[in-house]
Design an enzyme around this catalytic site. Structure first.
Site, PDB file in Angstrom:
ATOM      1  N   ARG A 112       0.810  -1.224   0.000  1.00  0.00           N
ATOM      2  CA  ARG A 112       0.000   0.000   0.000  1.00  0.00           C
ATOM      3  C   ARG A 112       0.845   1.277   0.000  1.00  0.00           C
ATOM      4  O   ARG A 112       0.376   2.349   0.356  1.00  0.00           O
ATOM      5  CB  ARG A 112      -0.975   0.013   1.189  1.00  0.00           C
ATOM      6  CG  ARG A 112      -2.016  -1.100   1.124  1.00  0.00           C
ATOM      7  CD  ARG A 112      -3.206  -0.786   2.001  1.00  0.00           C
ATOM      8  NE  ARG A 112      -4.224  -1.815   1.858  1.00  0.00           N
ATOM      9  CZ  ARG A 112      -4.497  -2.728   2.783  1.00  0.00           C
ATOM     10  NH1 ARG A 112      -3.826  -2.747   3.919  1.00  0.00           N
ATOM     11  NH2 ARG A 112      -5.449  -3.614   2.585  1.00  0.00           N
ATOM     12  N   LYS A 134       3.899  11.936 -10.805  1.00  0.00           N
ATOM     13  CA  LYS A 134       3.001  11.196 -11.693  1.00  0.00           C
ATOM     14  C   LYS A 134       3.610   9.835 -11.987  1.00  0.00           C
ATOM     15  O   LYS A 134       4.760   9.735 -12.401  1.00  0.00           O
ATOM     16  CB  LYS A 134       2.811  11.940 -13.012  1.00  0.00           C
ATOM     17  CG  LYS A 134       1.759  13.024 -13.004  1.00  0.00           C
ATOM     18  CD  LYS A 134       1.586  13.503 -14.438  1.00  0.00           C
ATOM     19  CE  LYS A 134       0.530  14.562 -14.564  1.00  0.00           C
ATOM     20  NZ  LYS A 134       0.384  14.998 -15.977  1.00  0.00           N
ATOM     21  N   GLU A 176      10.496  18.537 -24.293  1.00  0.00           N
ATOM     22  CA  GLU A 176       9.850  18.824 -23.011  1.00  0.00           C
ATOM     23  C   GLU A 176      10.351  20.152 -22.429  1.00  0.00           C
ATOM     24  O   GLU A 176       9.601  20.858 -21.754  1.00  0.00           O
ATOM     25  CB  GLU A 176      10.104  17.680 -22.022  1.00  0.00           C
ATOM     26  CG  GLU A 176       9.475  16.352 -22.420  1.00  0.00           C
ATOM     27  CD  GLU A 176       7.961  16.310 -22.192  1.00  0.00           C
ATOM     28  OE1 GLU A 176       7.382  17.313 -21.728  1.00  0.00           O
ATOM     29  OE2 GLU A 176       7.360  15.259 -22.482  1.00  0.00           O
ATOM     30  N   LYS A 214       8.843  23.484 -13.614  1.00  0.00           N
ATOM     31  CA  LYS A 214       7.908  22.408 -13.283  1.00  0.00           C
ATOM     32  C   LYS A 214       7.642  22.349 -11.781  1.00  0.00           C
ATOM     33  O   LYS A 214       6.498  22.158 -11.355  1.00  0.00           O
ATOM     34  CB  LYS A 214       8.423  21.060 -13.777  1.00  0.00           C
ATOM     35  CG  LYS A 214       7.438  19.951 -13.427  1.00  0.00           C
ATOM     36  CD  LYS A 214       7.561  18.719 -14.262  1.00  0.00           C
ATOM     37  CE  LYS A 214       6.405  17.759 -13.981  1.00  0.00           C
ATOM     38  NZ  LYS A 214       6.512  16.510 -14.731  1.00  0.00           N
ATOM     39  N   GLU A 224      -3.039  17.962 -10.552  1.00  0.00           N
ATOM     40  CA  GLU A 224      -3.521  18.353 -11.870  1.00  0.00           C
ATOM     41  C   GLU A 224      -5.007  18.667 -11.903  1.00  0.00           C
ATOM     42  O   GLU A 224      -5.771  18.175 -12.730  1.00  0.00           O
ATOM     43  CB  GLU A 224      -3.200  17.254 -12.890  1.00  0.00           C
ATOM     44  CG  GLU A 224      -3.131  17.770 -14.317  1.00  0.00           C
ATOM     45  CD  GLU A 224      -2.586  16.730 -15.275  1.00  0.00           C
ATOM     46  OE1 GLU A 224      -3.384  16.142 -16.014  1.00  0.00           O
ATOM     47  OE2 GLU A 224      -1.355  16.530 -15.287  1.00  0.00           O
ATOM     48  N   ARG A 228      -1.565  22.647 -13.451  1.00  0.00           N
ATOM     49  CA  ARG A 228      -0.603  21.622 -13.866  1.00  0.00           C
ATOM     50  C   ARG A 228      -0.970  20.991 -15.203  1.00  0.00           C
ATOM     51  O   ARG A 228      -0.097  20.503 -15.929  1.00  0.00           O
ATOM     52  CB  ARG A 228      -0.470  20.545 -12.786  1.00  0.00           C
ATOM     53  CG  ARG A 228       0.620  19.528 -13.103  1.00  0.00           C
ATOM     54  CD  ARG A 228       0.917  18.580 -11.962  1.00  0.00           C
ATOM     55  NE  ARG A 228       1.936  17.621 -12.345  1.00  0.00           N
ATOM     56  CZ  ARG A 228       2.447  16.694 -11.547  1.00  0.00           C
ATOM     57  NH1 ARG A 228       2.032  16.609 -10.295  1.00  0.00           N
ATOM     58  NH2 ARG A 228       3.364  15.866 -11.988  1.00  0.00           N
ATOM     59  N   ASN A 232       0.755  19.662 -20.071  1.00  0.00           N
ATOM     60  CA  ASN A 232       0.429  18.669 -21.095  1.00  0.00           C
ATOM     61  C   ASN A 232       0.320  19.290 -22.488  1.00  0.00           C
ATOM     62  O   ASN A 232      -0.213  18.655 -23.410  1.00  0.00           O
ATOM     63  CB  ASN A 232      -0.876  17.957 -20.731  1.00  0.00           C
ATOM     64  CG  ASN A 232      -0.700  17.014 -19.567  1.00  0.00           C
ATOM     65  OD1 ASN A 232       0.049  16.051 -19.635  1.00  0.00           O
ATOM     66  ND2 ASN A 232      -1.372  17.314 -18.471  1.00  0.00           N
ATOM     67  N   HIS A 235       0.743  17.178 -25.510  1.00  0.00           N
ATOM     68  CA  HIS A 235       0.504  15.789 -25.150  1.00  0.00           C
ATOM     69  C   HIS A 235      -0.857  15.272 -25.607  1.00  0.00           C
ATOM     70  O   HIS A 235      -1.002  14.083 -25.895  1.00  0.00           O
ATOM     71  CB  HIS A 235       0.626  15.616 -23.632  1.00  0.00           C
ATOM     72  CG  HIS A 235       2.036  15.725 -23.134  1.00  0.00           C
ATOM     73  ND1 HIS A 235       2.799  16.863 -23.304  1.00  0.00           N
ATOM     74  CD2 HIS A 235       2.817  14.839 -22.474  1.00  0.00           C
ATOM     75  CE1 HIS A 235       3.989  16.667 -22.754  1.00  0.00           C
ATOM     76  NE2 HIS A 235       4.029  15.448 -22.253  1.00  0.00           N
ATOM     77  N   HIS A 239      -0.275  11.954 -27.443  1.00  0.00           N
ATOM     78  CA  HIS A 239      -0.692  10.654 -26.915  1.00  0.00           C
ATOM     79  C   HIS A 239      -1.500   9.862 -27.948  1.00  0.00           C
ATOM     80  O   HIS A 239      -1.393   8.631 -28.005  1.00  0.00           O
ATOM     81  CB  HIS A 239      -1.521  10.844 -25.643  1.00  0.00           C
ATOM     82  CG  HIS A 239      -0.692  11.215 -24.447  1.00  0.00           C
ATOM     83  ND1 HIS A 239      -1.250  11.603 -23.252  1.00  0.00           N
ATOM     84  CD2 HIS A 239       0.652  11.252 -24.266  1.00  0.00           C
ATOM     85  CE1 HIS A 239      -0.279  11.868 -22.386  1.00  0.00           C
ATOM     86  NE2 HIS A 239       0.876  11.668 -22.986  1.00  0.00           N
ATOM     87  N   HIS A 252       8.595   9.344 -26.926  1.00  0.00           N
ATOM     88  CA  HIS A 252       7.566  10.193 -26.323  1.00  0.00           C
ATOM     89  C   HIS A 252       7.789  11.667 -26.661  1.00  0.00           C
ATOM     90  O   HIS A 252       6.860  12.371 -27.077  1.00  0.00           O
ATOM     91  CB  HIS A 252       7.544   9.997 -24.811  1.00  0.00           C
ATOM     92  CG  HIS A 252       6.608  10.917 -24.102  1.00  0.00           C
ATOM     93  ND1 HIS A 252       5.241  10.896 -24.302  1.00  0.00           N
ATOM     94  CD2 HIS A 252       6.835  11.918 -23.202  1.00  0.00           C
ATOM     95  CE1 HIS A 252       4.662  11.830 -23.558  1.00  0.00           C
ATOM     96  NE2 HIS A 252       5.609  12.456 -22.885  1.00  0.00           N
TER      97      HIS A 252
END
Length: 351
Positions: A112, A134, A176, A214, A224, A228, A232, A235, A239, A252
């Site tokens: 956990r 993330k 990036e 960042k 997010e 935030r 993206n 992205h 994606h 990526h």
């Protein structure tokens, strides 16, 4: 009758980000180092020479986005159980963004949740993926749709690991960096226009500026819920490209570069960005040999894939669009006709 459970609490998930030569890392208890064969062959000896722990175990997974799956995570967890790690043990994610995402996710699940450390070895992971907590994996519906927010205990960014980085991987990381400059920092973007990151101390300066940018955003919006999401930029389109090409054609950062070009085109269409500013962004990306176009096979299919994006809700697609250079707009009000008009410009039949 109503019974309330009061779980209000103050949680401090702050952590340091070290930029410079890898220092000595001391850990009490057991440590699992998650990496891949390529990084292990190049840099594992360096890490182990700086790592002090009760017991150290090496867990390797295949290299490649296609292995960023729940099946791989299960194999990592099995190895952690084999080594009898406990809640006081730690995991070190030692590699690029894929290793960082999977390492953080495995750490969030094991017993956990256990602590983990990020030691990124690619430019993309150093300036972006290793910071912010993330974590996750891909599935057939899209990228990073299964995961958790799980902050590392520390991030160690050693630019010397980049000496063995292939030129394509370097360019992917630059994408990036450009992303953050375009959306949040006009002066940083102007600096990128006038400085080559392959010369002198420019790369370390860029890494520091990108990480500072960042970190500032994550401090304001860890999970997010608003600001935030602006990180993206590129992205939403990227994606879809990655998913359509089954993560085998583009890195990526390369998909993000194409996605930024597409987002810029949409921003120009709705009046948020000038054609000149879009060209400025394109020229910086071109300098690092990044791909800037993608032949869309089916515009309607590409458009429908947007609805699987994590930022979108119900029938509204959320787009991250630059507002000139140094500003950003998060919007879900761009109509379908406008979006498809922009996508048509990338239709392979119009190439």
């Amino acid at each position: 009758m109503t019974i309330s459970i009061n779980l209000k609490r103050i949680i401090d998930d702050s952590y340091p980000i070290h930029i410079g030569p890898l220092p000595e890392i001391k850990v009490e208890g057991k440590v699992a180092v998650l990496t891949n064969p390529k990084i292990a062959g190049l840099h594992l000896k360096t890490l182990l020479s700086r790592l002090s722990a009760k017991e150290v175990y090496i867990i390797t997974v295949p290299d490649g986005e296609q292995y960023k799956t729940l099946q791989t995570i299960e194999s990592v967890l099995d190895r952690m159980f084999d080594h009898r790690l406990n809640r006081k043990s730690q995991l070190i994610a030692f590699g690029g963004g894929i290793i960082g995402d999977m390492g953080g996710f495995a750490a969030s699940l094991y017993n956990r949740g256990i602590d983990f450390i990020q030691i990124p070895t690619t430019l993309l992971s150093q300036v972006d993926a290793s910071v912010g907590g993330k974590t996750g994996v891909n599935n057939r519906f899209g990228k990073n749709l299964i995961g958790a927010f799980h902050q590392p205990r520390a991030v160690y960014i050693d630019p010397s690991f980049l000496h063995t980085l292939p030129s394509r991987e370097f360019g992917a990381g630059v994408a990036e960096i450009v992303k953050m400059a375009v959306t949040f920092n006009t002066s940083f973007f102007e600096w990128l226009e006038n400085n080559d990151l392959r010369e002198g101390e420019n790369l370390q300066i860029a890494i520091q500026k990108a990480v500072e940018t960042k970190a500032g955003v994550v401090e304001q919006d860890e999970k997010e819920q608003g600001l935030r999401a602006a990180l993206n930029y590129g992205h939403t389109f990227g994606h879809v490209i990655e998913n359509e090409t089954e993560y085998t054609t583009y890195l990526h950062g390369e998909s993000v570069a194409i996605g930024m070009v597409m987002a810029n085109e949409l921003a120009c269409e709705v009046g948020l960005m000038s054609a000149n500013d879009a060209l400025r962004v394109q020229k910086v990306l071109e300098r690092y040999d990044l791909p800037l176009s993608y032949p869309i096979e089916d515009v309607e299919s590409f458009y429908q894939a947007f609805f699987l994006d994590k930022k979108s809700a119900d029938s509204a697609i959320t787009f991250i669009l630059p507002r000139g250079i140094g500003g950003v707009e998060i919007t879900d009000t761009v109509d379908a006709q406008t979006v498809k008009k922009v996508l048509s410009k990338f239709d392979r039949r119009n190439a």
